[in-house]
Design a protein around this motif. Sequence first.
Motif, PDB file in Angstrom:
ATOM      1  N   GLY C 113      -2.043   1.231   5.634  1.00  0.00           N
ATOM      2  CA  GLY C 113      -0.739   0.981   5.239  1.00  0.00           C
ATOM      3  C   GLY C 113       0.045   0.032   6.069  1.00  0.00           C
ATOM      4  N   ILE C 114      -0.117   0.333   7.254  1.00  0.00           N
ATOM      5  CA  ILE C 114       0.506  -0.465   8.626  1.00  0.00           C
ATOM      6  C   ILE C 114      -0.037  -1.629   8.628  1.00  0.00           C
ATOM      7  N   VAL C 115      -1.373  -1.845   8.976  1.00  0.00           N
ATOM      8  CA  VAL C 115      -2.077  -3.125   8.928  1.00  0.00           C
ATOM      9  C   VAL C 115      -1.668  -3.861   7.823  1.00  0.00           C
ATOM     10  N   SER C 116      -1.792  -3.435   6.656  1.00  0.00           N
ATOM     11  CA  SER C 116      -1.732  -4.089   5.482  1.00  0.00           C
ATOM     12  C   SER C 116       0.013  -4.599   5.253  1.00  0.00           C
ATOM     13  N   GLY C 117       0.980  -3.830   5.670  1.00  0.00           N
ATOM     14  CA  GLY C 117       2.039  -4.171   5.443  1.00  0.00           C
ATOM     15  C   GLY C 117       2.555  -5.179   6.474  1.00  0.00           C
ATOM     16  N   PHE C 118       2.091  -4.890   7.813  1.00  0.00           N
ATOM     17  CA  PHE C 118       2.429  -5.811   8.867  1.00  0.00           C
ATOM     18  C   PHE C 118       1.845  -7.227   8.787  1.00  0.00           C
ATOM     19  N   GLY C 120      -0.080  -8.733   6.362  1.00  0.00           N
ATOM     20  CA  GLY C 120       0.196  -9.431   5.159  1.00  0.00           C
ATOM     21  C   GLY C 120      -0.680 -10.278   4.947  1.00  0.00           C
ATOM     22  N   GLY C 121      -0.439 -11.498   4.194  1.00  0.00           N
ATOM     23  CA  GLY C 121      -1.347 -12.407   3.515  1.00  0.00           C
ATOM     24  C   GLY C 121      -2.681 -11.729   2.980  1.00  0.00           C
ATOM     25  N   ARG C 122      -3.672 -12.384   3.307  1.00  0.00           N
ATOM     26  CA  ARG C 122      -5.066 -12.184   2.497  1.00  0.00           C
ATOM     27  C   ARG C 122      -5.484 -10.812   2.955  1.00  0.00           C
ATOM     28  N   LEU C 123      -5.367 -10.490   4.186  1.00  0.00           N
ATOM     29  CA  LEU C 123      -5.742  -9.195   4.536  1.00  0.00           C
ATOM     30  C   LEU C 123      -5.237  -8.167   3.829  1.00  0.00           C
ATOM     31  N   ASP C 124      -3.624  -8.148   3.619  1.00  0.00           N
ATOM     32  CA  ASP C 124      -2.810  -7.342   2.833  1.00  0.00           C
ATOM     33  C   ASP C 124      -3.524  -7.275   1.483  1.00  0.00           C
ATOM     34  N   ALA C 125      -3.882  -8.323   0.979  1.00  0.00           N
ATOM     35  CA  ALA C 125      -4.179  -8.436  -0.474  1.00  0.00           C
ATOM     36  C   ALA C 125      -5.752  -7.946  -0.665  1.00  0.00           C
ATOM     37  N   PHE C 126      -6.525  -8.237   0.296  1.00  0.00           N
ATOM     38  CA  PHE C 126      -7.756  -7.327   0.218  1.00  0.00           C
ATOM     39  C   PHE C 126      -7.631  -5.982   0.357  1.00  0.00           C
ATOM     40  N   MET C 128      -5.131  -4.013  -0.208  1.00  0.00           N
ATOM     41  CA  MET C 128      -4.387  -3.286  -1.372  1.00  0.00           C
ATOM     42  C   MET C 128      -5.446  -3.258  -2.576  1.00  0.00           C
ATOM     43  N   ARG C 129      -6.208  -4.260  -2.940  1.00  0.00           N
ATOM     44  CA  ARG C 129      -7.261  -4.010  -3.841  1.00  0.00           C
ATOM     45  C   ARG C 129      -8.133  -2.941  -3.660  1.00  0.00           C
ATOM     46  N   ILE C 130      -8.746  -2.905  -2.510  1.00  0.00           N
ATOM     47  CA  ILE C 130      -9.351  -1.558  -2.253  1.00  0.00           C
ATOM     48  C   ILE C 130      -8.753  -0.321  -2.604  1.00  0.00           C
ATOM     49  N   THR C 131      -7.347  -0.324  -2.026  1.00  0.00           N
ATOM     50  CA  THR C 131      -6.494   0.775  -2.388  1.00  0.00           C
ATOM     51  C   THR C 131      -6.320   1.236  -3.583  1.00  0.00           C
ATOM     52  N   GLU C 132      -6.198   0.161  -4.639  1.00  0.00           N
ATOM     53  CA  GLU C 132      -5.784   0.234  -5.786  1.00  0.00           C
ATOM     54  C   GLU C 132      -7.166   0.603  -6.639  1.00  0.00           C
ATOM     55  N   TRP C 133      -8.269   0.283  -5.866  1.00  0.00           N
ATOM     56  CA  TRP C 133      -9.608   0.532  -6.575  1.00  0.00           C
ATOM     57  C   TRP C 133      -9.819   2.159  -6.438  1.00  0.00           C
ATOM     58  N   PHE C 134      -9.459   2.615  -5.122  1.00  0.00           N
ATOM     59  CA  PHE C 134      -9.515   4.216  -4.953  1.00  0.00           C
ATOM     60  C   PHE C 134      -8.664   4.867  -5.865  1.00  0.00           C
ATOM     61  N   LEU C 135      -7.420   4.062  -6.037  1.00  0.00           N
ATOM     62  CA  LEU C 135      -6.259   4.865  -6.693  1.00  0.00           C
ATOM     63  C   LEU C 135      -6.648   5.094  -8.439  1.00  0.00           C
ATOM     64  N   VAL C 136      -7.267   4.168  -8.995  1.00  0.00           N
ATOM     65  CA  VAL C 136      -7.619   4.083 -10.256  1.00  0.00           C
ATOM     66  C   VAL C 136      -8.937   4.886 -10.654  1.00  0.00           C
ATOM     67  N   LEU C 172       2.692   3.835   0.365  1.00  0.00           N
ATOM     68  CA  LEU C 172       3.882   4.314   0.517  1.00  0.00           C
ATOM     69  C   LEU C 172       4.378   3.477   2.055  1.00  0.00           C
ATOM     70  N   LEU C 173       3.322   3.813   3.192  1.00  0.00           N
ATOM     71  CA  LEU C 173       3.788   3.418   4.439  1.00  0.00           C
ATOM     72  C   LEU C 173       3.655   1.579   4.376  1.00  0.00           C
ATOM     73  N   ARG C 174       2.927   0.976   3.575  1.00  0.00           N
ATOM     74  CA  ARG C 174       2.898  -0.396   3.398  1.00  0.00           C
ATOM     75  C   ARG C 174       4.385  -0.678   3.010  1.00  0.00           C
ATOM     76  N   ALA C 175       4.757  -0.066   1.997  1.00  0.00           N
ATOM     77  CA  ALA C 175       6.266  -0.313   1.335  1.00  0.00           C
ATOM     78  C   ALA C 175       7.408  -0.184   2.516  1.00  0.00           C
ATOM     79  N   GLN C 176       7.212   0.688   3.373  1.00  0.00           N
ATOM     80  CA  GLN C 176       8.125   1.221   4.403  1.00  0.00           C
ATOM     81  C   GLN C 176       8.173  -0.068   5.701  1.00  0.00           C
TER      82      GLN C 176
END
Lengths: 317, 320, 297
Positions: C113-118, C120-126, C128-136, C172-176
């Motif tokens: 979350g922290i790395v993704s949010g802080f 940003g950019g392509r790493l964030d997108a990458f 978050m896709r993994i996170t969503e993959w685990f979520l769904v 949650l952490l990414r948003a914060q």
Amino acid sequence: MSSIVSLNDVHVHFGSSRAVDGVSVDVKPGEVLALVGESGSGKTTLIRAVQGLQTVTSGEIAYTASAEPVSEPDGGRGRGNRGVQMIFQDPTGALNPRQTIYEIVAEGLRIRKESQNEAERVGRALSRAGLRPPERFFPMYPHQISGGQRQRVVIAGAMVMEPDLLLADEPVASLDASIRGEILALMLELVEETGLSILVVTHDLGLAWNIADRVAVMYLGRIVELGPTEQILGEPRHPYTRALLSVVPETTRMEQQILIGEIPDSRRIPVGCRFHPRCPLLQSGTLAAEVASRCTTEDPGPVDMNADSAAACWAVT
Amino acid sequence: MNQLVLSVKDLAITYHSASGPVPAVRGVSFDLAVGDSLGLAGESGCGKSTLANALLRLLPDGTTTSGEVMIDGQDLFALSPGGLRAVRWTTGAIVFQGALHALNPVQTAGRQVREPMLIHHTVGSEDEARVRSRQLFERVGLPANQLDAYPHQLSGGQRQRVLIAMALACDPQLLIADEPTTALDLMVQAQVLALIAELRRESSLSLIFITHDLSVLTYVADHLAIMYAGKIVEEGPSLSVFQNATHPYTRALAAAFPTIGDPSSRLAPSGLAGDPPTPGALPSGCPFHPRCPLAEDRCQTAEPDLRPAGPGQRAACVLV
Amino acid sequence: MTSLAMQRRRATAGRVLAQFRSSKPGVIGFSVLLLFVVIALAAPLLADVRELNPVFARASGNPQWASPGEFGALGTDHLRRSVWVQFVWGSRVSLFVGLAATILTISIGSVVGIVSGFVGGRLDAFLMRITEWFLVIPFLPLAIVLASILGRNVWNIILVIGVTSWPSTARLLRAQVLTVKQRLFVDRSRSLGAGNGHLVARHILPNVSGLILANATLAVPISILTETTLSFLGLGDPSSPSWGKTLEEAFVNGAMVRNAWWYFLPAGLGILVVVLAFTLIGRTLEEIADPRLGQSR
């Protein structure tokens, strides 16, 4: 000729939006230069570029040796200039609520790993910013002090680095009226005592009258008039400056010239003189025909930064 | 004397916080005649916004009020909820600062202007409301095609105009403007001030204009009242208060925004030491004495009442 | 200025403690949790671990399916083992798995979350896709597959829970972090020359640490429930008698049919109460960490 920082044809573009569109100006040692403009004039983007928080699309920002930007210690994206420090419009937002005043003021020193006499230097910066005795403020948190004191903490945090140039973004806009004067007086005092230069960005002409040696008026990404404060605010030549000055409530009464509409989108800067669609002088029909046609077709270009005073207007040059 | 649209007597408002009672307004009285305008000036925490909200009973629950507010001849605090709804919008309407937050982002500007008319049945039909909203837009200087625009498609100045059109929707007698120009640029502020002045010329609209910038008020207000720590400390005709201020606080406030071209303020910003007091912890005696350049010993103990200080002018200072 | 830093830390701790004490749900949750922690730690004193062994139980002459009145405080099961002993030792396993899995979940979630949010950019997108993959991905089938591939032991259960439940923490952490990153003090620090390491350590982390703590307390009950579910489905560690395992054995051996309520009720109630206790504590900490939730003004 020496200057603390010299901007040469600086452009900052965001896609097709030309936020800063060719600005040349320099800040001389010990002077207060006010960059005056409305929102959308590009003044905030410009000051961020001078600080190094914003990448410049083209043009050059040259610092004197002492204000030379140093690449930052751990190679991140930020690019701080030791000799160029910044203070902000909203002091509450600029202070981390979880840090004490001491930690906030010492932050710059810690980032630069200058730990010798830290407490002494922090104390000196705080008392220079008018927070005395400084030791009383060391353990306090931002929420325990007033808005005016918070701005003084922000100033102390900048002054602890002993900068040559202080950038101020609307330094009193979010403060109460009665506190405003105290903060401005402090800024003048710092200039006198340390020989600092200040580049202050504001929409407040009264502030410029209060503290600035020179005024640069920005419109749509460019400086349209530049000169000593007395002249720019006393006998403005550019029609935009004149209109702006006429609507300041604090002016000794001159006839109001309320411009229609607002600053256009910086993605669609008008051809010719960028001010011509709103220009009261052009609309009055008093201009000679060849001048009027120049206004709509030919860009008067940036003002000459080396002239004592200059206005980017076909009707006055 | 003209008929009064508003009469406020000894109004006091106290909030109750976890750390104790917070007296935000401590006994304010003034009258406003039909067609008159009053400018209320003061800094954060002086109680000016609380006062404005109280005039339409828009205060949070659990706030204690005392005193009397007569609006258009009716006792505000005795009104039934239905009567109160009728007073809001149709008798008095308020324009807030921060035009972005006061508009609903998912409704068009036109719909938000029509809404109060339909709620208060000041128009007979939706069609009539459309005609009226078009007239209102013209009156506040907005092109008719912006009736269908959403708030985010409008600029700050245009949004402020929409809010004014909304406030005028039910033809109120009284307009309360709470810092309507604070977030606006200089030129846009001038446009909005000119609009308000024009609206007042066209009709017998009464106005209460609240701001921290004293100089703005000389444009739009006939009378000025300066508030400090929940009380009016000086009042009178606007030009004489602005130019011949007798209360040291008014003088400081007037000097805070320098007169451009005045050599005495050139490179000499003027301000007051210290900060405005917080309503929960007011100093003893005259609440201004800790910051007052002219304070004497007696100021620490007794809080002065308003006393005559020139033609039509009154100030709460022992030195006048 | 270490003394100053310590002073400050003490002051912060004192403030949090005072706020926590003034919250009734928080105090109740904490007391209940404390009771269970004491039970878990004092297990060897409270119950003889040998009683968990059916052979030992039979040799001791315990009756089968004894109700609470007939044998000890909580009766016995089909293998003559004392339910009390199972309850006490089960609390140990359930709490341990819950805490260990939470540490894993929160660590992965916070870092992502922290790395993704802080950054940003392509790493964030990458990320978050993994996170969503685990979520769904349906959680239970994935957990079942992982548990059966990895084998049935406590450490694998912890790993399975950790690997499957971090995405919500990460989001949650990414948003914060995105909100904190926009704050002016981050700009100020950057203009002072701060690098990313400094910004994260000095400005981002202190402003999200409360949220991490609150999120961790809320993740413990989820981990305990997941462990229970996996054990109930027969994927638990056969040698560790968790509460979930007790429930599974009770169910499989017909405790419901026999109306042997004393077999499954203690473990069931234990889970319920511990989960509730952690939730109460988590909510209280969340309110302290995020003043917007708690205060009306």
